[in-house]
Design an enzyme around this catalytic site. Sequence first.
Site, PDB file in Angstrom:
ATOM      1  N   GLY A 229       0.452  -1.587   0.473  1.00  0.00           N
ATOM      2  CA  GLY A 229       0.427  -0.228   0.330  1.00  0.00           C
ATOM      3  C   GLY A 229       0.509   1.333   0.202  1.00  0.00           C
ATOM      4  O   GLY A 229       2.458   1.133  -0.387  1.00  0.00           O
TER       5      GLY A 229
ATOM      6  N   ASP B  88       7.961  10.615  14.781  1.00  0.00           N
ATOM      7  CA  ASP B  88       7.598  11.250  16.292  1.00  0.00           C
ATOM      8  C   ASP B  88       8.900  12.192  16.163  1.00  0.00           C
ATOM      9  O   ASP B  88       8.683  13.538  16.147  1.00  0.00           O
ATOM     10  CB  ASP B  88       7.064  11.021  17.257  1.00  0.00           C
ATOM     11  CG  ASP B  88       5.322   9.541  17.482  1.00  0.00           C
ATOM     12  OD1 ASP B  88       4.440  10.519  15.942  1.00  0.00           O
ATOM     13  OD2 ASP B  88       5.887   8.907  16.785  1.00  0.00           O
TER      14      ASP B  88
ATOM     15  N   HIS C 101       3.890   4.913  20.442  1.00  0.00           N
ATOM     16  CA  HIS C 101       3.684   5.739  19.224  1.00  0.00           C
ATOM     17  C   HIS C 101       1.737   6.549  18.948  1.00  0.00           C
ATOM     18  O   HIS C 101       1.030   5.254  18.460  1.00  0.00           O
ATOM     19  CB  HIS C 101       4.074   4.981  18.206  1.00  0.00           C
ATOM     20  CG  HIS C 101       3.345   5.613  16.818  1.00  0.00           C
ATOM     21  ND1 HIS C 101       3.378   6.854  16.286  1.00  0.00           N
ATOM     22  CD2 HIS C 101       2.809   5.121  15.786  1.00  0.00           C
ATOM     23  CE1 HIS C 101       3.171   7.444  15.050  1.00  0.00           C
ATOM     24  NE2 HIS C 101       2.778   5.587  14.960  1.00  0.00           N
TER      25      HIS C 101
ATOM     26  N   ALA D 124      11.492  12.558  14.310  1.00  0.00           N
ATOM     27  CA  ALA D 124      11.972  13.262  12.819  1.00  0.00           C
ATOM     28  C   ALA D 124      11.065  14.288  13.916  1.00  0.00           C
ATOM     29  O   ALA D 124      11.794  15.694  12.770  1.00  0.00           O
ATOM     30  CB  ALA D 124      11.671  12.175  12.135  1.00  0.00           C
ATOM     31  N   ARG D 125       9.480  14.143  13.819  1.00  0.00           N
ATOM     32  CA  ARG D 125       8.649  15.486  13.502  1.00  0.00           C
ATOM     33  C   ARG D 125       9.322  16.464  14.796  1.00  0.00           C
ATOM     34  O   ARG D 125       9.178  17.634  13.992  1.00  0.00           O
ATOM     35  CB  ARG D 125       7.075  14.686  13.288  1.00  0.00           C
ATOM     36  CG  ARG D 125       6.892  14.412  12.441  1.00  0.00           C
ATOM     37  CD  ARG D 125       5.974  13.480  12.798  1.00  0.00           C
ATOM     38  NE  ARG D 125       4.921  12.820  11.360  1.00  0.00           N
ATOM     39  CZ  ARG D 125       3.953  12.173  11.929  1.00  0.00           C
ATOM     40  NH1 ARG D 125       3.803  11.356  12.949  1.00  0.00           N
ATOM     41  NH2 ARG D 125       4.000  11.331  10.925  1.00  0.00           N
TER      42      ARG D 125
ATOM     43  N   SER E 286       8.515   0.240  14.305  1.00  0.00           N
ATOM     44  CA  SER E 286       8.974   1.524  13.621  1.00  0.00           C
ATOM     45  C   SER E 286       8.869   2.547  14.862  1.00  0.00           C
ATOM     46  O   SER E 286       9.629   3.475  15.013  1.00  0.00           O
ATOM     47  CB  SER E 286       8.440   1.811  12.776  1.00  0.00           C
ATOM     48  OG  SER E 286       6.975   1.949  12.803  1.00  0.00           O
TER      49      SER E 286
ATOM     50  N   ASP F 241       2.919  -8.970  -1.429  1.00  0.00           N
ATOM     51  CA  ASP F 241       1.325  -8.514  -0.956  1.00  0.00           C
ATOM     52  C   ASP F 241      -0.052  -9.432  -1.406  1.00  0.00           C
ATOM     53  O   ASP F 241       0.164 -10.602  -2.371  1.00  0.00           O
ATOM     54  CB  ASP F 241       0.565  -7.321  -1.922  1.00  0.00           C
ATOM     55  CG  ASP F 241      -0.105  -6.287  -1.792  1.00  0.00           C
ATOM     56  OD1 ASP F 241       0.135  -5.444  -0.120  1.00  0.00           O
ATOM     57  OD2 ASP F 241      -1.353  -6.749  -1.488  1.00  0.00           O
TER      58      ASP F 241
ATOM     59  N   LYS G  21      -0.789  -6.011  -8.421  1.00  0.00           N
ATOM     60  CA  LYS G  21       0.308  -4.839  -8.106  1.00  0.00           C
ATOM     61  C   LYS G  21       1.346  -5.154  -7.376  1.00  0.00           C
ATOM     62  O   LYS G  21       2.493  -3.703  -8.137  1.00  0.00           O
ATOM     63  CB  LYS G  21      -1.251  -4.094  -6.268  1.00  0.00           C
ATOM     64  CG  LYS G  21      -0.642  -2.700  -6.098  1.00  0.00           C
ATOM     65  CD  LYS G  21      -2.020  -2.594  -5.198  1.00  0.00           C
ATOM     66  CE  LYS G  21      -1.252  -0.709  -4.713  1.00  0.00           C
ATOM     67  NZ  LYS G  21       0.102  -0.905  -4.099  1.00  0.00           N
TER      68      LYS G  21
ATOM     69  N   ARG H 163      -4.889   5.069  16.403  1.00  0.00           N
ATOM     70  CA  ARG H 163      -4.241   4.207  16.562  1.00  0.00           C
ATOM     71  C   ARG H 163      -4.503   2.510  17.378  1.00  0.00           C
ATOM     72  O   ARG H 163      -4.441   1.627  16.542  1.00  0.00           O
ATOM     73  CB  ARG H 163      -2.775   4.204  16.095  1.00  0.00           C
ATOM     74  CG  ARG H 163      -2.432   5.164  15.503  1.00  0.00           C
ATOM     75  CD  ARG H 163      -0.920   5.733  16.198  1.00  0.00           C
ATOM     76  NE  ARG H 163      -0.115   6.842  14.971  1.00  0.00           N
ATOM     77  CZ  ARG H 163      -0.229   8.085  15.283  1.00  0.00           C
ATOM     78  NH1 ARG H 163      -0.458   8.665  16.643  1.00  0.00           N
ATOM     79  NH2 ARG H 163       0.441   9.259  15.017  1.00  0.00           N
TER      80      ARG H 163
END
Length: 313
Positions: free
Chosen positions: A11, A148, A175, A150-151, A143, A34, A39, A88
């Site tokens: 995706g 976050d 997260h 990096a943000r 991850s 996938d 795809k 989430r």
Amino acid sequence: MKSKVGIIGTGMVGMSYAYSMVNQGTCEELVLIDINKEKTEGEAIDLNHGLSFAPRKMKIYSGDYSDLSDAALVCITAGPPPQEGETRLDTIHKSIAVMKNIISNIKTSGFNGIILVATNPVDIMTYAAWKLSGFDKTKVIGSGTTLDTARLRSALGEKLNINEKNIHAYVIGEHGDSQFVPWSYALCGPKPIYHFAAKNKGISFEELSEIEDEVRNIAYKIIKAKRATYYGIGMSLARITKAVLDNENSILSVSSYLDGEYGHDDVYISVPSVINADGVREVVDLNLDKEDKEKFDKSVAIMKENIAKLDLQ
């Protein structure tokens, strides 16, 4: 170590990750998996057409789980994206069914490398991947709050007019909505953020707290605007992958298993961790002050409460 990576889920997140890997020349071989085989074939062809502009030669193809037997790392990005208004954590029951099927297929393939999980809620799904796989805890990574963090560094760099690469600060915990910044460990170059901001920019603690809130909630703004977030997390996953494949011993804020660190165990949650070819070499155990310890304990409690609801048989 063979520089081969498998991506499960093609995706927007999976393909943003793949695109980042190609542009950065992160690996030698990339296999896309996938349930929508057509795809993945189209995606592989499309990526191959850009290889003449990439920094290194890569083998990119659509494959299946049997192709993972000799991979160094497999990244799981498959899962339901949060809809507008969903947290989430709201995706947990949809995600666990997907995760069970994926891990079963990974085990059957004979894969014995590093599992990197991006599926949300990522801390809980990483715990599920660890439990279902039977892998060593160091070999399963989420991850976490890498994006976050990096943000946060981006926002602080902009506010302080300092290159974000010189901002050393971390988002830890879930997260998600209970994440937070341990400001006492936040540095601008060699100087604590508090001191630098107050002396050089006249920035108050309230303004720093506003940046923390912005980082915590920015994903919802992005989802409202474009239905999903994928470029940032794709690049974050590529960064973690590079740390593994290059045996970097880099400190990244990933979702790691706690085995006594921070006073907790039997939970995956995002904390600064040393990442190398073996996965999580060690968790960096910060000595949090009372207020931050309470925030962290609350975040752990939320994770454990949701883990307890999972059917991991």
